[in-house]
Design an enzyme around this catalytic site. Structure first.
Site, mmCIF file in Angstrom:
data_model
loop_
_atom_site.group_PDB
_atom_site.id
_atom_site.type_symbol
_atom_site.label_atom_id
_atom_site.label_comp_id
_atom_site.label_asym_id
_atom_site.label_seq_id
_atom_site.Cartn_x
_atom_site.Cartn_y
_atom_site.Cartn_z
ATOM 1 N N HIS A 109 -12.654 10.023 -1.728
ATOM 2 C CA HIS A 109 -13.115 9.019 -2.696
ATOM 3 C C HIS A 109 -13.962 9.656 -3.801
ATOM 4 O O HIS A 109 -14.686 8.960 -4.502
ATOM 5 C CB HIS A 109 -13.955 7.937 -1.999
ATOM 6 C CG HIS A 109 -13.178 7.062 -1.070
ATOM 7 N ND1 HIS A 109 -12.582 7.540 0.067
ATOM 8 C CD2 HIS A 109 -12.893 5.735 -1.122
ATOM 9 C CE1 HIS A 109 -11.980 6.527 0.689
ATOM 10 N NE2 HIS A 109 -12.138 5.439 -0.010
ATOM 11 N N TYR B 74 -2.343 11.432 -4.564
ATOM 12 C CA TYR B 74 -1.393 12.474 -4.150
ATOM 13 C C TYR B 74 -0.080 11.951 -3.578
ATOM 14 O O TYR B 74 0.961 12.568 -3.809
ATOM 15 C CB TYR B 74 -2.073 13.466 -3.196
ATOM 16 C CG TYR B 74 -3.395 13.972 -3.757
ATOM 17 C CD1 TYR B 74 -3.428 14.672 -4.967
ATOM 18 C CD2 TYR B 74 -4.606 13.698 -3.124
ATOM 19 C CE1 TYR B 74 -4.641 15.095 -5.515
ATOM 20 C CE2 TYR B 74 -5.814 14.123 -3.665
ATOM 21 C CZ TYR B 74 -5.826 14.814 -4.857
ATOM 22 O OH TYR B 74 -7.021 15.217 -5.400
ATOM 23 N N PRO B 75 -0.049 10.839 -2.840
ATOM 24 C CA PRO B 75 1.269 10.340 -2.410
ATOM 25 C C PRO B 75 2.180 9.989 -3.592
ATOM 26 O O PRO B 75 3.393 9.920 -3.429
ATOM 27 C CB PRO B 75 0.921 9.077 -1.601
ATOM 28 C CG PRO B 75 -0.481 9.297 -1.147
ATOM 29 C CD PRO B 75 -1.147 10.051 -2.267
ATOM 30 N N PHE C 226 -6.336 9.121 -3.604
ATOM 31 C CA PHE C 226 -5.144 8.403 -3.153
ATOM 32 C C PHE C 226 -3.952 8.635 -4.085
ATOM 33 O O PHE C 226 -2.896 8.032 -3.920
ATOM 34 C CB PHE C 226 -5.402 6.891 -3.067
ATOM 35 C CG PHE C 226 -6.469 6.480 -2.087
ATOM 36 C CD1 PHE C 226 -7.126 7.413 -1.295
ATOM 37 C CD2 PHE C 226 -6.813 5.147 -1.942
ATOM 38 C CE1 PHE C 226 -8.111 7.025 -0.401
ATOM 39 C CE2 PHE C 226 -7.801 4.754 -1.047
ATOM 40 C CZ PHE C 226 -8.449 5.692 -0.278
ATOM 41 N N GLN D 290 -6.152 3.318 -6.458
ATOM 42 C CA GLN D 290 -7.428 2.761 -6.003
ATOM 43 C C GLN D 290 -8.573 3.777 -6.049
ATOM 44 O O GLN D 290 -9.667 3.456 -6.483
ATOM 45 C CB GLN D 290 -7.257 2.211 -4.595
ATOM 46 C CG GLN D 290 -8.364 1.274 -4.184
ATOM 47 C CD GLN D 290 -7.924 0.376 -3.041
ATOM 48 O OE1 GLN D 290 -7.574 0.857 -1.968
ATOM 49 N NE2 GLN D 290 -7.910 -0.914 -3.268
ATOM 50 N N LEU E 83 0.828 -1.213 0.000
ATOM 51 C CA LEU E 83 0.000 0.000 0.000
ATOM 52 C C LEU E 83 0.858 1.257 0.000
ATOM 53 O O LEU E 83 1.014 1.922 1.023
ATOM 54 C CB LEU E 83 -0.939 -0.003 1.216
ATOM 55 C CG LEU E 83 -2.319 -0.598 0.921
ATOM 56 C CD1 LEU E 83 -2.199 -2.073 0.599
ATOM 57 C CD2 LEU E 83 -3.257 -0.391 2.093
ATOM 58 N N ALA E 84 1.411 1.561 -1.153
ATOM 59 C CA ALA E 84 2.310 2.702 -1.259
ATOM 60 C C ALA E 84 2.231 3.228 -2.688
ATOM 61 O O ALA E 84 2.807 2.637 -3.602
ATOM 62 C CB ALA E 84 3.728 2.271 -0.910
ATOM 63 N N GLU E 85 1.503 4.323 -2.878
ATOM 64 C CA GLU E 85 1.244 4.803 -4.239
ATOM 65 C C GLU E 85 2.512 5.312 -4.903
ATOM 66 O O GLU E 85 2.727 5.103 -6.097
ATOM 67 C CB GLU E 85 0.163 5.891 -4.224
ATOM 68 C CG GLU E 85 -1.244 5.366 -3.926
ATOM 69 C CD GLU E 85 -1.475 5.034 -2.455
ATOM 70 O OE1 GLU E 85 -0.662 5.450 -1.606
ATOM 71 O OE2 GLU E 85 -2.473 4.353 -2.150
#
Lengths: 339, 360
Positions: A131, A90-91, A88, A84, A60-62
């Site tokens: 979301h 932005y990272p 999400f 996803q 779980l690390a964009e």
């Protein structure tokens, strides 16, 4: 004709499957995309068919997903990354803007980064915070990226394949609120002809003579509904689905405005610095003497995306779009009473 | 492997290290002398590039003074088909990859954003965003793994980078997929003005363990020890045993870049302390004691270094400024309508300044 009726989400799935069959360097990466098939089931069944090396569940690390995808591109692969949810992404912003977008230019063309970044986006489905965002303008402002959005199953099926085949990085925005809507998909390339969406071209969905209504993604159906409602009042709206947000197809929009003399742009994203601003400025430059009214924008407000119970006020709907059309036509509208 | 790995002490004595000896059993006096020459040459490159910056010929230069052993020892351990993803300070690694001295300074003269084609030397364009390249290395390693070859991706980064999310994410990905990647961290004690204790309250190498990655701490000023542990780590990766983290303990003896002034934030005594551990001096002491480095061979090495410096200077001064319309090249791989429009407009603008009848 070899057509099939399927939902927009199934069409993306079928397009990805075809891309993977045609090119074994295509690798899918993302969170929960393997066994689960993605939280929206876009990659359903693909890991079963192609194995865990080609359909990779990632940590779980964009930023990690995008950064390793770049390394895979260096190694000759063609990664398709799923973010996803819109909020999400932005990272991963730094890897997209500082690395993905610039690698080809930085290396004077030596390195190509044929990445596709799939992003479910937009509101209208009553989601929790983060979301329902529409972050497309961050990426249309970034040189080196191509940005597209689809609104119907046929475009979804073909544009995803074009995005995967593109040697430039492509952000592929999928309107969540349209995932489950069914439509006809032409599966035979030879039969496509005019229907085929060349990535980069806008599509005139309804011809009209009074106002040009420009949109993309989740609001395309709302715009079509608005056009139908307006026709009952004798107003003829030409509806354009931009499909490509970078580059923008100004040729198609300009041709339309030269005919109608009026333009309304609508999107879910905030008004300031959004796509509407770019379309309005570009059309003013290109068709100034054809315009009979200033371009009108009907957009989400300049606010963080609101809680689900408020989103219906924030998101442009049929009535707000028609109010914008009235403004463009100098008919009585919400601003009539204002000084 | 616990504790700092060392094969040549700061005062030039050969130390026994049974754990790693075998990895450098082939490094005889002649090859050690070659490593000595490499280090002298890259230090000379550094001095010359710094001078070129002071003379206004380079906009900036990031010196590696003090880190020669860490970079030469690891760089010379690599195979041609290994792929390096480094930061901007790894000029000695680039030198090991066969990249010309002129190519080293292109970026710093401002004529291009990449001094070379990454695929020609299997070394990516040095990364400016701190730590971002560790993910690229990990992704490349996944590609190697897919293809089933025994090449290795090597990520170079500094102690400051270990605080970045990307470096931590890279270690998560590498460990989870058992990717053939070596994380080579040069702990040079300083991230511009910030001491390493601000980045980590534990030893940098200890962080690797938390990711399930074996870590090795090596005396980064000992070229032989660095080569030994790098070979060990590469071999692990080649055999499918996954990533290794190396912390090369060294010291940035110069400024962060030519724009920096380290006297504002560190004590002269600290520099003096590290000068005693200088990587070149200790190898010289060792080689002199063995009679390999003589006045004659020392002079030959210095002459080689001077020749390389002259080559660098000539190459730098000979770099032509790029043409204005090259701005628009390679932004996209395929034509882009909006950019084409901007290029055409700018071309017309430029043509206004040309004498009538001239063509471009």
């Amino acid at each position: 004709m070899t057509t099939s009726t399927m939902t927009l989400s199934k069409a993306i799935n079928a397009g990805l499957r075809r891309s993977m069959e045609n090119d074994d360097t295509v690798i899918l990466m993302g969170e929960d995309i393997g066994k689960l098939g993605g939280v929206y089931r876009i990659t359903e069944g693909l890991q079963e068919s192609f194995g865990p090396r080609r359909v990779m569940d990632t940590p779980l690390a964009e930023s990690g997903i995008l950064g390793t995808a770049i390394g895979l591109a260096y190694a000759g692969y063609r990664p398709v990354c799923e973010i996803q949810f819109d909020g999400f992404i932005y990272p991963a912003f730094d890897q997209i803007v500082s690395q993905v977008a610039r690698m080809h230019s930085r290396t004077r063309g030596a390195v190509t980064v044929p990445l596709t970044i799939r992003v479910p986006f937009g509101g209208g489905i009553g989601s929790a915070e983060h979301h329902s965002d529409s972050p497309e303008a961050y990426f249309t402002h970034t040189s080196g990226l191509r940005v597209v959005s689809v609104s119907n199953p046929n475009d979804a099926y073909w544009v995803i394949q074009e995005a995967v085949a593109s040697n430039d990085p492509v952000l592929f925005f999928e309107p969540k609120r349209r995932y489950h809507v069914k439509g006809e998909v032409e599966l035979d390339e030879a039969e496509l002809d005019e229907v085929r969406p060349p990535m980069g071209a806008a599509h005139v969905l309804v011809e009209g003579t009074d106002v040009t209504l420009v949109t993309y993604g989740g609001l395309v159906q709302v715009a079509l509904d608005a056009a139908r409602a307006a026709s009952a009042d004798g107003i003829s709206i030409e509806v354009i689905d931009l499909r490509s947000l970078s580059p923008l197809d100004f040729e198609t929009v300009t041709r339309s405005v030269q005919k109608t003399g009026r333009i309304v742009i609508t999107h879910e994203a905030a008004e300031s610095g959004g796509l509407g601003a770019e379309v309005a400025a570009g059309i003013t430059e290109r068709a100034f003497y054809f315009l009979q009214h200033a371009p009108v924008r009907v957009t989400g407000f300049d606010i963080p995306f609101p809680p689900a119970k408020l989103e219906k006020y924030h998101l442009p709907d049929l009535d707000r779009i028609l109010d914008g059309v009235d403004r463009a036509l100098d008919r009585r509208n919400s601003l009539s009473e204002l000084g | 492997m616990s504790g700092l790995v060392q094969l040549i002490s700061a005062d030039g004595q050969r130390l026994p290290a049974p754990d790693v000896e075998t990895w450098v059993a082939d490094i005889d006096d002649e090859r050690l002398l070659a490593l000595y020459e490499d280090m002298v040459v890259v230090r000379r490159i550094d001095t010359e590039a710094t001078a070129l910056q002071r003379q206004g010929e380079l906009a900036l230069w990031p010196p590696l003074l003090g880190q020669e052993a860490a970079q030469i020892g690891s760089g010379r351990a690599l195979r041609d088909d290994d792929f390096v993803f480094a930061s901007y300070r790894e000029n000695a690694v680039a030198y090991c990859r066969g990249i010309s001295v002129t190519d080293l300074v292109r970026v710093w003269r401002g004529t291009t954003q990449s001094g070379w084609n990454p695929f020609t030397y299997n070394m990516a364009t040095p990364q400016v965003i701190i730590g971002a390249q560790t993910l690229h290395a990990t992704g490349y390693a996944l590609g190697i793994q897919n293809r089933g070859t025994d090449a290795v991706a090597v990520a170079y980064f500094g102690d400051g980078a270990t605080s970045e999310g990307d470096v931590n994410e890279a270690m998560v990905f590498a460990a989870s997929y058992k990717a053939p990647v070596v994380f080579f961290c040069q702990n040079n004690q300083w991230a511009i003005s910030e001491p390493v204790r601000l980045q980590s309250r534990t030893s940098i190498v200890d962080r690797a363990l938390g990711f399930g990655i074996p870590g090795i701490q090596v005396d980064g000023n000992d070229v032989l020890a660095v080569m030994a542990v790098t070979r060990l780590a590469l071999d692990r990766a080649r055999r499918g045993e996954g990533p290794t983290f190396i912390e090369a303990v060294t010291y940035r003896m110069g400024p962060h870049t030519t724009a920096d002034d380290p006297t504002r934030y560190r004590e002269p005594a600290e520099l003096a302390e590290w000068q005693v551990k200088d990587p070149i001096t200790r190898l010289a002491t060792y080689l002199r004691a063995r009679g390999v480095l003589t006045d004659e061979s020392s002079m030959a090495v210095d002459n080689t270094a001077d020749q390389v410096a002259a080559e660098l200077r000539a190459g730098c001064l000979g770099l032509a400024d790029p043409e204005p319309l090259s701005l628009f090249e390679h932004v996209y791989a395929a034509p882009h309508s909006r950019l084409a429009e901007q290029r055409d407009r700018y071309l017309s603008y430029l043509q206004m300044f040309e004498p009538a009848g001239a063509t471009r």
